[in-house]
Design a protein around this motif. Structure first.
Motif, PDB file in Angstrom:
ATOM      1  N   VAL B  18      -0.514  34.414  -4.331  1.00 21.92           N
ATOM      2  CA  VAL B  18       0.039  34.612  -5.667  1.00 21.92           C
ATOM      3  C   VAL B  18      -0.951  35.351  -6.560  1.00 21.92           C
ATOM      4  O   VAL B  18      -0.586  36.221  -7.331  1.00 21.92           O
ATOM      5  CB  VAL B  18       0.419  33.251  -6.290  1.00 21.92           C
ATOM      6  CG1 VAL B  18       0.795  33.417  -7.731  1.00 21.92           C
ATOM      7  CG2 VAL B  18       1.564  32.625  -5.523  1.00 21.92           C
ATOM      8  N   SER B  38       7.471  38.323 -15.559  1.00 19.18           N
ATOM      9  CA  SER B  38       7.637  36.939 -15.122  1.00 19.18           C
ATOM     10  C   SER B  38       7.295  36.805 -13.637  1.00 19.18           C
ATOM     11  O   SER B  38       7.669  37.644 -12.831  1.00 19.18           O
ATOM     12  CB  SER B  38       9.086  36.518 -15.363  1.00 19.18           C
ATOM     13  OG  SER B  38       9.201  35.144 -15.126  1.00 19.18           O
ATOM     14  N   LYS B  42       0.435  34.848 -14.282  1.00 12.02           N
ATOM     15  CA  LYS B  42      -0.323  34.559 -15.505  1.00 12.02           C
ATOM     16  C   LYS B  42      -0.657  33.077 -15.619  1.00 12.02           C
ATOM     17  O   LYS B  42      -1.815  32.694 -15.805  1.00 12.02           O
ATOM     18  CB  LYS B  42       0.496  34.957 -16.749  1.00 12.02           C
ATOM     19  CG  LYS B  42       1.003  36.364 -16.762  1.00 12.02           C
ATOM     20  CD  LYS B  42       1.790  36.663 -18.021  1.00 12.02           C
ATOM     21  CE  LYS B  42       3.109  35.923 -18.131  1.00 12.02           C
ATOM     22  NZ  LYS B  42       4.147  36.413 -17.194  1.00 12.02           N
ATOM     23  N   SER B  43       0.387  32.271 -15.492  1.00  9.73           N
ATOM     24  CA  SER B  43       0.175  30.830 -15.642  1.00  9.73           C
ATOM     25  C   SER B  43      -0.747  30.324 -14.548  1.00  9.73           C
ATOM     26  O   SER B  43      -1.630  29.508 -14.793  1.00  9.73           O
ATOM     27  CB  SER B  43       1.495  30.081 -15.570  1.00  9.73           C
ATOM     28  OG  SER B  43       2.326  30.500 -16.608  1.00  9.73           O
ATOM     29  N   THR B  44      -0.532  30.799 -13.348  1.00 11.20           N
ATOM     30  CA  THR B  44      -1.357  30.342 -12.233  1.00 11.20           C
ATOM     31  C   THR B  44      -2.830  30.639 -12.501  1.00 11.20           C
ATOM     32  O   THR B  44      -3.696  29.786 -12.304  1.00 11.20           O
ATOM     33  CB  THR B  44      -0.895  31.021 -10.933  1.00 11.20           C
ATOM     34  OG1 THR B  44       0.498  30.776 -10.776  1.00 11.20           O
ATOM     35  CG2 THR B  44      -1.642  30.479  -9.752  1.00 11.20           C
ATOM     36  N   GLU B 159       1.793  30.382 -23.138  1.00 12.95           N
ATOM     37  CA  GLU B 159       3.000  30.652 -23.926  1.00 12.95           C
ATOM     38  C   GLU B 159       3.252  29.555 -24.959  1.00 12.95           C
ATOM     39  O   GLU B 159       4.307  28.926 -24.955  1.00 12.95           O
ATOM     40  CB  GLU B 159       4.210  30.769 -23.003  1.00 12.95           C
ATOM     41  CG  GLU B 159       3.977  31.754 -21.890  1.00 12.95           C
ATOM     42  CD  GLU B 159       5.254  32.248 -21.271  1.00 12.95           C
ATOM     43  OE1 GLU B 159       6.279  32.251 -21.985  1.00 12.95           O
ATOM     44  OE2 GLU B 159       5.232  32.659 -20.112  1.00 12.95           O
ATOM     45  N   HIS B 192       4.563  36.272 -23.156  1.00 18.32           N
ATOM     46  CA  HIS B 192       5.562  37.258 -22.772  1.00 18.32           C
ATOM     47  C   HIS B 192       5.747  38.277 -23.874  1.00 18.32           C
ATOM     48  O   HIS B 192       6.313  39.332 -23.676  1.00 18.32           O
ATOM     49  CB  HIS B 192       6.917  36.551 -22.624  1.00 18.32           C
ATOM     50  CG  HIS B 192       7.273  36.258 -21.228  1.00 18.32           C
ATOM     51  ND1 HIS B 192       7.333  34.992 -20.741  1.00 18.32           N
ATOM     52  CD2 HIS B 192       7.562  37.079 -20.191  1.00 18.32           C
ATOM     53  CE1 HIS B 192       7.668  35.045 -19.469  1.00 18.32           C
ATOM     54  NE2 HIS B 192       7.799  36.293 -19.113  1.00 18.32           N
TER      55      HIS B 192
HETATM   56  N1  LIG Z   1       3.302  25.195  -7.183  1.00 14.42           N
HETATM   57  C1  LIG Z   1       3.742  26.357  -6.704  1.00 14.42           C
HETATM   58  N2  LIG Z   1       4.127  26.451  -5.414  1.00 14.42           N
HETATM   59  C2  LIG Z   1       4.566  27.620  -4.898  1.00 14.42           C
HETATM   60  N3  LIG Z   1       4.656  28.754  -5.603  1.00 14.42           N
HETATM   61  C3  LIG Z   1       4.286  28.735  -6.898  1.00 14.42           C
HETATM   62  C4  LIG Z   1       3.811  27.529  -7.510  1.00 14.42           C
HETATM   63  N4  LIG Z   1       3.520  27.799  -8.799  1.00 14.42           N
HETATM   64  C5  LIG Z   1       3.800  29.109  -8.971  1.00 14.42           C
HETATM   65  N5  LIG Z   1       4.261  29.669  -7.840  1.00 14.42           N
HETATM   66  C6  LIG Z   1       4.635  31.066  -7.648  1.00 14.42           C
HETATM   67  O1  LIG Z   1       3.565  31.842  -8.064  1.00 14.42           O
HETATM   68  C7  LIG Z   1       4.027  33.003  -8.739  1.00 14.42           C
HETATM   69  C8  LIG Z   1       3.341  33.092 -10.080  1.00 14.42           C
HETATM   70  O2  LIG Z   1       3.800  32.046 -10.884  1.00 14.42           O
HETATM   71  P1  LIG Z   1       3.310  31.869 -12.383  1.00 14.42           P
HETATM   72  O3  LIG Z   1       3.900  30.618 -12.902  1.00 14.42           O
HETATM   73  O4  LIG Z   1       1.849  32.003 -12.437  1.00 14.42           O
HETATM   74  O5  LIG Z   1       3.998  33.112 -13.058  1.00 14.42           O
HETATM   75  P2  LIG Z   1       3.949  33.538 -14.581  1.00 14.42           P
HETATM   76  O6  LIG Z   1       3.331  34.870 -14.615  1.00 14.42           O
HETATM   77  O7  LIG Z   1       3.352  32.493 -15.411  1.00 14.42           O
HETATM   78  O8  LIG Z   1       5.485  33.685 -14.874  1.00 14.42           O
HETATM   79  P3  LIG Z   1       6.272  33.332 -16.226  1.00 14.42           P
HETATM   80  O9  LIG Z   1       6.038  34.458 -17.125  1.00 14.42           O
HETATM   81  O10 LIG Z   1       7.693  33.271 -15.762  1.00 14.42           O
HETATM   82  O11 LIG Z   1       5.755  32.023 -16.724  1.00 14.42           O
HETATM   83  C9  LIG Z   1       5.518  32.887  -8.822  1.00 14.42           C
HETATM   84  O12 LIG Z   1       6.073  33.721  -7.817  1.00 14.42           O
HETATM   85  C10 LIG Z   1       5.790  31.464  -8.519  1.00 14.42           C
HETATM   86  O13 LIG Z   1       6.999  31.349  -7.819  1.00 14.42           O
END
Ligand SMILES: Nc1ncnc2c1ncn2[C@@H]1O[C@H](COP(=O)(O)OP(=O)(O)OP(=O)(O)O)[C@@H](O)[C@H]1O
Ligand SMILES: [Mg+2]
Lengths: 309, 349, 282
Positions: B18, B38, B42-44, B159, B192
């Motif tokens: 990821v 999305s 980012k969150s990860t 966010e 976002h």
């Molecule tokens: N616990 C998890 N297990 C498996 N996949 C995950 C997990 N958490 C996140 N992902 C995957 O990792 C990727 C990144 O997720 P993340 O939440 O970091 O995205 P984001 O950029 O914060 O999105 P958003 O803007 O929608 O919040 C996504 O494809 C998500 O499906």
């Protein structure tokens, strides 16, 4: 200003922790489940394996020794001892009598009580009350009510000119009596599960069907009943398993009698194991019960999985 | 002294990677914003910094301490969650004091810090209430207050404003900016919302599918996007990108050479409408969207593409009318076949 | 004469209530008859049936105390049920939490094993458990009446119920707890548990009743009168010919059932919901 969010070691050169965060979580998790796992091993898995082994042995009461006899106990049950098939037949009669009666009544009551009206809470409370009552108390009271001539039920019947049988003394009537009183005891539980399921069905479905001119029966048949299918499956299996393990109810109402007319599997296991100390034979019976329950559970799981798709 | 260093940071969930190798240096006191579509991670990434997700590979330093295997609570970071994550069974005051209590801060000290934070966030009147008795904006402030009381070195926001209505969002945005000015802490902020990113950030990090596309100040990103993705991601409405062929001729007529560029980008707000037949591009207005201060014109170009134009005020063309479009040379962005930016637009030899 | 919709509804509603009342008779009648017969003399019990005793014999209640140590047996049931409830709450919520929220090798397998235990009746394992308890020297003690329910299929059901509830708690709340410096245990104790009061209440209710009504285990493991639990004691009112002493037995049964019924009537909503929750799981 104190940096309370930083640990106190931060001033010192940083040392690698002994465990990675991942390992640590796993260890903590196993600590959390350890009582459950220990109990499971000691009081469930161990005994389950033991009962499998016991079922292949013969127990000598005097020397307290077990001799390995292979499948003799199973052979005894299935072809030598005439009691077994009788008992199994009784268990199935009990289940086949109880399950449809219980489920039909439960669903009927649930349909009547899933919509609010004045008195709905009262009736729900009434129909559920036997569920919280101990099976022992329930059996005692019904045995009292179902006595031959002096029993309240027969006196009530006599007052409308019916000559009631001696319920618990005649094999066939005894079976009917234990089934019906057991249904009254347990139907509230299934009723509640059905009510919960009914209330989870969006009312729009029904409204839409009604707009298309469907009758009450058609709505039930074509909208509600299919939507209840998962619940019906769960209830069916729970009730089925429950009826195979019924013990206290039989023990107190009929003691397996008359003429072994209500001798069911769970009671037979108890009798063989703890009254006659036929440990090997009783264990074989227990294994047979285990297999029956297992088969029912597997059927449920397969059907449910199919249901998901 | 709390900079952050991310070195080739990677994260996999099972077999799906990821975060695919992120290098980033966040300076002391800097306000850094992560943006990206999305699911880009980012969150990860933020949660890896917080210590809520373990790090699959790479190194994370807070200050000069390697924190890969340090527990979340010991990293000196505080996080404000999107859902606020206020403990529903505790009053506001206890919510804010909870972390201090866990860390065994003495009661008077705790009290003082909660009071200070409450005063700075105008929460004094709410201290006795429970989270369910608060409005969205108030909850948001409590969540920030809870983060403040521990004096963290780094604030993380995921966010934080996305659950608020538009008006409140603008207000809280300015409060967060003020907070940063007052405390001077390092802050990392995921959003976002472009406006939030542009207004709050010292530097913006644009992420895409677990990789950094570009890091720079809002102005850099807007004026000199490193590639097509960033160019179209930053700025609203998004940048028009036309195939080089469609403008090549008119450009070379003016003595401009687009060289090896395959695409030409023009921001809608930089394009002006001129008389039909003149200008760099020709086309017909297909749709007008009046938004108040400006009008958004959809122009079907001769080559078949559609260009968006932000038009303000005078000489409003009718729908169906032929128009010419003009743009200043310095506002044209050139991209090669890989989508990488080429600059500057060269005057033909 | 045709009925208006309103009248039609009134008629159908009345019919419904009459029908339900008829069905309700065998549900209510046993309780009334039990209480009333508990006040009758041994002779009146077999005389002309009447719901109201001709003479209210309060002595029945004194006699039953003389017949066997009923107060002691009552207390046994009470304290055992409390012990089973407390232990089940602690153990099932710990395991349920780990299964809901923590990642560890073997979690899937463990779930499968526990699920299998959920379905198997205690009759299957009661024989080896008998030998196990005997070898531990715990025959004729209350230990098996506490241990077997806590670790048996009922405990597993409680574990799954708790797990289901924990799954619904927002993860971010627990993460906030981690950021605040709580250990796993701290998160469980100070966040997950306080937020799971409905589930804890449900588990308490059904566990208490489960233990209170347990019969097979006391029957197998307990032999001395003063260690009996209520269900065992109730089944034990017989004269020297082995025939039931109905008036004492029914008085004792009333003593065992009526307090539970009163609590049930007060908290019927909560109690019924608790069973619904556990049933959906099971
Ligand atoms: N616990 C998890 N297990 C498996 N996949 C995950 C997990 N958490 C996140 N992902 C995957 O990792 C990727 C990144 O997720 P993340 O939440 O970091 O995205 P984001 O950029 O914060 O999105 P958003 O803007 O929608 O919040 C996504 O494809 C998500 O499906
Ligand atoms: Mg996110």
């Amino acid at each position: 200003m104190a940096d309370t969010l930083t640990d106190k070691t931060s001033a010192r050169p940083w040392r690698a922790p002994r465990l990675s965060l991942r390992r640590r979580e796993a260890i903590e998790a196993w600590l959390f489940v350890s009582p459950t796992v220990a109990g499971f091993l000691v009081f469930f898995l161990g005994p389950l394996l033991a009962v499998m082994y016991f079922s292949l042995t013969e127990w000598n009461l005097l020397t307290q020794e077990a001799t390995f006899v292979g499948v003799k106990n199973y052979v005894d049950a299935l072809s030598v001892n005439p009691d077994f098939w009788h008992v199994l037949r009784n268990s199935f009669v009990f289940a086949i009598g109880l399950v449809p009666l219980n489920m039909t009544l439960a669903l009927t009551l649930a349909l009547a009580l899933s919509r609010p009206f004045r008195g709905v809470v009262f009736f729900r409370t009434v129909f559920f009350a036997p569920v919280v009552t101990s099976a022992v108390a329930w059996a005692i009271v019904w045995r009292f009510l179902l006595q031959g001539e002096a029993g309240a039920v027969n006196q009530l019947l006599a007052s409308v000119g019916i000559d009631g049988p001696n319920w618990l003394r005649e094999p066939d009537w005894a079976m009917v009596a234990v089934i019906v009183t057991r249904v009254i005891k347990m139907v509230g539980l299934n009723m509640i599960l059905y009510i919960a399921a009914l209330q989870a069905i969006p009312r729009d479905y029904e409204a839409a069907a009604r707009l298309e001119g469907a009758s009450n029966w058609q709505i039930f048949r074509m909208v509600i009943w299919p939507l209840l299918a998962p619940t019906t499956l769960v209830i069916f299996v729970i009730t089925m398993i429950g009826s195979f393990k019924v013990f206290d109810h039989i023990y107190l109402m009929t003691g397996g009698g008359p003429e072994n007319g209500t001798l069911v599997l769970a009671f037979y296991i108890y009798e063989q194991g703890f009254k006659f100390f036929n440990v090997g034979y009783a264990s074989a019976l227990a294994m047979i019960m285990f297999v029956i329950v297992l088969v029912l559970t597997v059927i449920q799981m397969t059907l449910r999985r199919k249901d998901m798709r | 002294m709390t900079s952050l260093t991310l070195r080739n940071l990677k994260k996999s969930f099972g077999s799906t990677e990821v975060i695919k190798g992120v290098d980033l240096q966040v300076h002391d006191g800097e306000f850094v914003v992560f943006v990206g579509p999305s699911g880009c991670g980012k969150s990860t990434l933020l949660r890896m910094i917080a210590g809520l997700e373990d790090i699959t590979a790479g190194e994370l330093y807070i200050g000069d301490r390697l924190v890969n295997e340090v527990q979340a609570a010991q990293r000196g970071v505080a996080m404000v969650f999107q859902s606020y994550a206020l403990y529903p069974h505790l009053a506001v005051k206890d919510n804010m004091a909870f972390g201090l209590k866990v860390r065994k801060v003495p009661a008077e000290e705790r009290e003082r810090r909660v009071q200070d934070a409450a005063a700075s966030l105008k929460l004094e009147a709410l201290l006795g209430r429970y989270p369910r008795e608060l409005s969205g904006g108030q909850r948001q402030r409590v969540a920030i207050g809870r983060a403040i009381v521990g004096n963290p070195q780094v604030f993380l926001f995921d966010e934080p404003l996305s659950n608020l209505d538009a008006e409140l969002r603008v207000h809280m945005r300015s409060e967060i900016a003020a907070l940063h000015k007052r405390l001077g802490n390092t802050m990392i902020y995921v959003t976002h919302d472009q406006i939030e990113a542009m207004t709050l950030a010292d530097r913006i990090v644009v992420l895409r599918e677990g990789r950094i596309e570009q890091v720079g100040s809002p102005r850099e990103l807007y004026e000199r996007p490193a590639n097509l993705f960033v160019a179209q991601f930053i700025g609203s409405p998004r940048m028009n990108v036309l195939p080089a062929a469609s403008v090549e001729k008119s450009l070379s007529a003016r003595g401009l050479d687009i060289g090896s560029a395959e695409g030409v980008g023009m921001r809608p707000e930089h394009i002006s409408v001129v008389e039909a037949g003149s200008g760099l591009l020709r086309g017909a207005v297909t749709l007008r969207e009046y938004t108040g201060a400006t009008t958004l014109l959809h122009v079907a170009l001769e080559g078949g593409e559609t260009a968006l134009v932000v038009h303000n005020g005078q000489n409003m063309p009718e729908a169906g009318e032929d128009v010419g479009l003009e743009i200043a040379r310095e506002h044209m962005h050139l991209f090669d076949s890989q989508g990488q930016a080429i600059r500057p637009l060269a005057r033909a030899g | 004469m045709t009925l208006t919709t309103r009248q039609a509804r009134l008629v159908s509603r009345t019919c419904l209530i009459i029908a339900l009342s008829v069905v309700a008779v065998p549900f209510v009648f046993p309780f009334l008859w039990m209480v009333s017969s508990g006040f009758k003399s041994a002779t009146e019990i077999f005389g002309q049936p009447s719901l109201i005793p001709r003479v209210w014999r309060w002595q029945n209640y004194l006699e039953l105390l003389e017949y066997q140590p009923f107060a002691r047996q009552y207390f046994n049931s009470l304290y055992i049920a409390v012990a089973v409830t407390v232990l089940t709450l602690a153990i099932s919520s710990l395991a349920g939490y780990a299964l809901a929220r923590m990642r560890f090798a073997g979690a899937g397998l463990l779930m499968l094993f526990l699920l299998s235990a959920l379905m198997v009746p205690e009759e299957v394992t009661i024989i080896p458990n008998f030998f196990l308890i005997r070898s531990m020297g715990l025959m004729d003690t209350h230990a098996p009446l506490i241990l077997l329910p806590v670790f048996g299929s009922h405990g597993v059901m409680a574990t799954f119920l708790m797990r289901q509830y924990f799954l619904a708690i927002p993860k971010e709340l627990e993460e906030a707890g981690r950021m605040d410096g709580l250990s796993r245990f701290g998160i469980w104790w100070r966040i997950a548990l306080p937020m799971s009061r409905p589930a804890l209440a449900a588990v308490s209710i059904i566990t208490f009743l489960f233990s209170w009504n347990l019969f097979l285990e006391p029957l197998v493991f307990i032999s001395s009168l003063e260690k009996f639990t209520l269900p065992l004691a109730l089944s034990n009112f017989t004269d020297s010919y082995g025939l039931p002493l109905w008036h004492l037995q029914l008085a004792a049964t009333s003593l065992a059932v009526v307090p539970i019924l009163i609590v049930y009537l007060i908290a019927q909503r909560q109690i019924i919901e608790s069973f619904a929750l556990s049933g959906v799981k099971g």
